[in-house]
Write a protein that holds these residues in place. Sequence first.
Motif, PDB file in Angstrom:
ATOM      1  N   ALA A 248      -9.285  23.609 -18.875  1.00  0.00           N
ATOM      2  CA  ALA A 248      -7.864  23.953 -18.736  1.00  0.00           C
ATOM      3  C   ALA A 248      -7.691  25.384 -18.239  1.00  0.00           C
ATOM      4  O   ALA A 248      -6.839  25.664 -17.388  1.00  0.00           O
ATOM      5  CB  ALA A 248      -7.159  23.762 -20.076  1.00  0.00           C
ATOM      6  N   PHE A 249      -8.503  26.284 -18.753  1.00  0.00           N
ATOM      7  CA  PHE A 249      -8.439  27.695 -18.346  1.00  0.00           C
ATOM      8  C   PHE A 249      -8.615  27.836 -16.840  1.00  0.00           C
ATOM      9  O   PHE A 249      -7.921  28.629 -16.191  1.00  0.00           O
ATOM     10  CB  PHE A 249      -9.527  28.473 -19.087  1.00  0.00           C
ATOM     11  CG  PHE A 249      -9.631  29.924 -18.702  1.00  0.00           C
ATOM     12  CD1 PHE A 249      -8.865  30.885 -19.348  1.00  0.00           C
ATOM     13  CD2 PHE A 249     -10.495  30.340 -17.703  1.00  0.00           C
ATOM     14  CE1 PHE A 249      -8.957  32.233 -19.007  1.00  0.00           C
ATOM     15  CE2 PHE A 249     -10.599  31.673 -17.351  1.00  0.00           C
ATOM     16  CZ  PHE A 249      -9.828  32.622 -18.004  1.00  0.00           C
TER      17      PHE A 249
ATOM     18  N   GLY B 158       1.670  36.265 -15.446  1.00  0.00           N
ATOM     19  CA  GLY B 158       3.013  36.790 -15.641  1.00  0.00           C
ATOM     20  C   GLY B 158       3.660  36.331 -16.934  1.00  0.00           C
ATOM     21  O   GLY B 158       4.891  36.369 -17.063  1.00  0.00           O
ATOM     22  N   LEU B 159       2.858  35.923 -17.905  1.00  0.00           N
ATOM     23  CA  LEU B 159       3.382  35.407 -19.172  1.00  0.00           C
ATOM     24  C   LEU B 159       3.430  36.476 -20.258  1.00  0.00           C
ATOM     25  O   LEU B 159       4.018  36.253 -21.315  1.00  0.00           O
ATOM     26  CB  LEU B 159       2.511  34.240 -19.656  1.00  0.00           C
ATOM     27  CG  LEU B 159       2.353  33.064 -18.692  1.00  0.00           C
ATOM     28  CD1 LEU B 159       1.366  32.047 -19.266  1.00  0.00           C
ATOM     29  CD2 LEU B 159       3.700  32.413 -18.414  1.00  0.00           C
ATOM     30  N   SER B 160       2.813  37.606 -20.022  1.00  0.00           N
ATOM     31  CA  SER B 160       2.716  38.646 -21.037  1.00  0.00           C
ATOM     32  C   SER B 160       3.977  39.499 -21.091  1.00  0.00           C
ATOM     33  O   SER B 160       4.512  39.903 -20.055  1.00  0.00           O
ATOM     34  CB  SER B 160       1.510  39.547 -20.758  1.00  0.00           C
ATOM     35  OG  SER B 160       1.479  40.636 -21.658  1.00  0.00           O
TER      36      SER B 160
ATOM     37  N   ASP C  86       0.504  25.794 -17.747  1.00  0.00           N
ATOM     38  CA  ASP C  86       0.140  24.622 -18.540  1.00  0.00           C
ATOM     39  C   ASP C  86      -1.325  24.688 -18.964  1.00  0.00           C
ATOM     40  O   ASP C  86      -1.667  24.407 -20.123  1.00  0.00           O
ATOM     41  CB  ASP C  86       0.397  23.346 -17.733  1.00  0.00           C
ATOM     42  CG  ASP C  86       0.121  22.095 -18.535  1.00  0.00           C
ATOM     43  OD1 ASP C  86       0.675  21.956 -19.643  1.00  0.00           O
ATOM     44  OD2 ASP C  86      -0.665  21.247 -18.060  1.00  0.00           O
ATOM     45  N   GLY C  87      -2.194  25.081 -18.021  1.00  0.00           N
ATOM     46  CA  GLY C  87      -3.614  25.205 -18.344  1.00  0.00           C
ATOM     47  C   GLY C  87      -3.852  26.270 -19.399  1.00  0.00           C
ATOM     48  O   GLY C  87      -4.652  26.073 -20.331  1.00  0.00           O
ATOM     49  N   TYR C  88      -3.148  27.395 -19.273  1.00  0.00           N
ATOM     50  CA  TYR C  88      -3.273  28.469 -20.266  1.00  0.00           C
ATOM     51  C   TYR C  88      -2.887  27.979 -21.657  1.00  0.00           C
ATOM     52  O   TYR C  88      -3.599  28.225 -22.640  1.00  0.00           O
ATOM     53  CB  TYR C  88      -2.392  29.656 -19.859  1.00  0.00           C
ATOM     54  CG  TYR C  88      -2.149  30.634 -20.981  1.00  0.00           C
ATOM     55  CD1 TYR C  88      -3.097  31.594 -21.323  1.00  0.00           C
ATOM     56  CD2 TYR C  88      -0.965  30.573 -21.732  1.00  0.00           C
ATOM     57  CE1 TYR C  88      -2.886  32.470 -22.377  1.00  0.00           C
ATOM     58  CE2 TYR C  88      -0.745  31.451 -22.777  1.00  0.00           C
ATOM     59  CZ  TYR C  88      -1.710  32.395 -23.102  1.00  0.00           C
ATOM     60  OH  TYR C  88      -1.492  33.253 -24.150  1.00  0.00           O
TER      61      TYR C  88
ATOM     62  N   TYR D 264      -6.245  38.079 -20.689  1.00  0.00           N
ATOM     63  CA  TYR D 264      -6.292  38.507 -19.282  1.00  0.00           C
ATOM     64  C   TYR D 264      -5.538  37.508 -18.404  1.00  0.00           C
ATOM     65  O   TYR D 264      -4.734  37.899 -17.546  1.00  0.00           O
ATOM     66  CB  TYR D 264      -7.748  38.619 -18.853  1.00  0.00           C
ATOM     67  CG  TYR D 264      -7.967  38.991 -17.405  1.00  0.00           C
ATOM     68  CD1 TYR D 264      -7.406  40.135 -16.865  1.00  0.00           C
ATOM     69  CD2 TYR D 264      -8.758  38.192 -16.580  1.00  0.00           C
ATOM     70  CE1 TYR D 264      -7.618  40.486 -15.539  1.00  0.00           C
ATOM     71  CE2 TYR D 264      -8.984  38.537 -15.257  1.00  0.00           C
ATOM     72  CZ  TYR D 264      -8.409  39.682 -14.734  1.00  0.00           C
ATOM     73  OH  TYR D 264      -8.629  40.015 -13.418  1.00  0.00           O
ATOM     74  N   GLN D 265      -5.780  36.220 -18.636  1.00  0.00           N
ATOM     75  CA  GLN D 265      -5.083  35.201 -17.850  1.00  0.00           C
ATOM     76  C   GLN D 265      -3.576  35.252 -18.102  1.00  0.00           C
ATOM     77  O   GLN D 265      -2.771  35.109 -17.168  1.00  0.00           O
ATOM     78  CB  GLN D 265      -5.626  33.811 -18.198  1.00  0.00           C
ATOM     79  CG  GLN D 265      -5.056  32.709 -17.322  1.00  0.00           C
ATOM     80  CD  GLN D 265      -5.683  31.366 -17.605  1.00  0.00           C
ATOM     81  OE1 GLN D 265      -5.393  30.756 -18.623  1.00  0.00           O
ATOM     82  NE2 GLN D 265      -6.550  30.909 -16.711  1.00  0.00           N
ATOM     83  N   LYS D 266      -3.199  35.461 -19.347  1.00  0.00           N
ATOM     84  CA  LYS D 266      -1.783  35.572 -19.700  1.00  0.00           C
ATOM     85  C   LYS D 266      -1.104  36.663 -18.882  1.00  0.00           C
ATOM     86  O   LYS D 266       0.024  36.488 -18.386  1.00  0.00           O
ATOM     87  CB  LYS D 266      -1.672  35.874 -21.195  1.00  0.00           C
ATOM     88  CG  LYS D 266      -0.261  36.017 -21.729  1.00  0.00           C
ATOM     89  CD  LYS D 266      -0.327  36.346 -23.223  1.00  0.00           C
ATOM     90  CE  LYS D 266       1.066  36.555 -23.806  1.00  0.00           C
ATOM     91  NZ  LYS D 266       1.000  36.917 -25.245  1.00  0.00           N
ATOM     92  N   VAL D 267      -1.793  37.786 -18.706  1.00  0.00           N
ATOM     93  CA  VAL D 267      -1.245  38.894 -17.912  1.00  0.00           C
ATOM     94  C   VAL D 267      -1.119  38.492 -16.446  1.00  0.00           C
ATOM     95  O   VAL D 267      -0.070  38.683 -15.817  1.00  0.00           O
ATOM     96  CB  VAL D 267      -2.131  40.148 -18.063  1.00  0.00           C
ATOM     97  CG1 VAL D 267      -1.714  41.224 -17.061  1.00  0.00           C
ATOM     98  CG2 VAL D 267      -2.053  40.689 -19.485  1.00  0.00           C
ATOM     99  N   LEU D 268      -2.184  37.921 -15.877  1.00  0.00           N
ATOM    100  CA  LEU D 268      -2.164  37.591 -14.447  1.00  0.00           C
ATOM    101  C   LEU D 268      -1.172  36.485 -14.112  1.00  0.00           C
ATOM    102  O   LEU D 268      -0.655  36.425 -12.999  1.00  0.00           O
ATOM    103  CB  LEU D 268      -3.560  37.185 -13.982  1.00  0.00           C
ATOM    104  CG  LEU D 268      -4.620  38.286 -13.939  1.00  0.00           C
ATOM    105  CD1 LEU D 268      -5.833  37.802 -13.156  1.00  0.00           C
ATOM    106  CD2 LEU D 268      -4.096  39.569 -13.318  1.00  0.00           C
TER     107      LEU D 268
END
Length: 232
Positions: A17-18, A61-63, A24-26, A55-59
């Motif tokens: 998923a990552f 745009g969810l952070s 959705d994957g996050y 890190y993924q959350k930041v990229l």
Amino acid sequence: KYNSPEMFKNALLSFSAFQMWSEDGYNKAKKLNDINLNIEPDNHHSINVTGWLLYQKVLLGLSQNPQEDLKKAHKLAAGVLEKHPDHVLSIQLATTMETQFGDFDAACSRLDKMIKLSRMIIEIVSTAEAQRQCGDYKGSIETFEKAFEISPHFSSWIKVSYAYALMQNGDLEAAKRYALEQSKKEHSYSRGNAAFSAMLAYIYDNEGDRALAQQYFNKQKSMKDLSLIHIS
């Protein structure tokens, strides 16, 4: 690594998923990793995944606080490395955070160790990306090509990074051929489709072919994840 079949299954599904690099994957990856952390809070592999998810959350745009989340990710990597100094994915997480902070001396001092320790495919591709982030484009290209030989159907994010490495190494003709080949495919990695079109827009503009550059620019502009594409 994991003390139960359930945790191993959750880790595999979380990793899958990552690699979609989508909201959705996050969310799916985080849910599965959180289950593993509830089962075994001190598992260093799950702790490392938490850092990568930040890190993924930041990229994506969810952070709500990107700098704070990046600092948390770095702290998690450092914590794992205190007890498990040879954990390659935590070395790479620390390296990635340090490049985000502009601390390239600290980040790139880790490369030799990563190259020496990398065995699994995810470790190899992570090392290739670290080499790219540190400006060792030739080394990055060679490591990515080694990864392609081992696992030609690995997630498309490595194909995007490989093409970036070709561009950053100044080999625009090779990058163009590769991007054209990949642009004809549908990539499950959510940023892949737009990335290759963006590269082609840049390359054709650099060659002076404004019509083709505009064509690929318009194509990638219409794609959902355009705002996430960047060259580190």
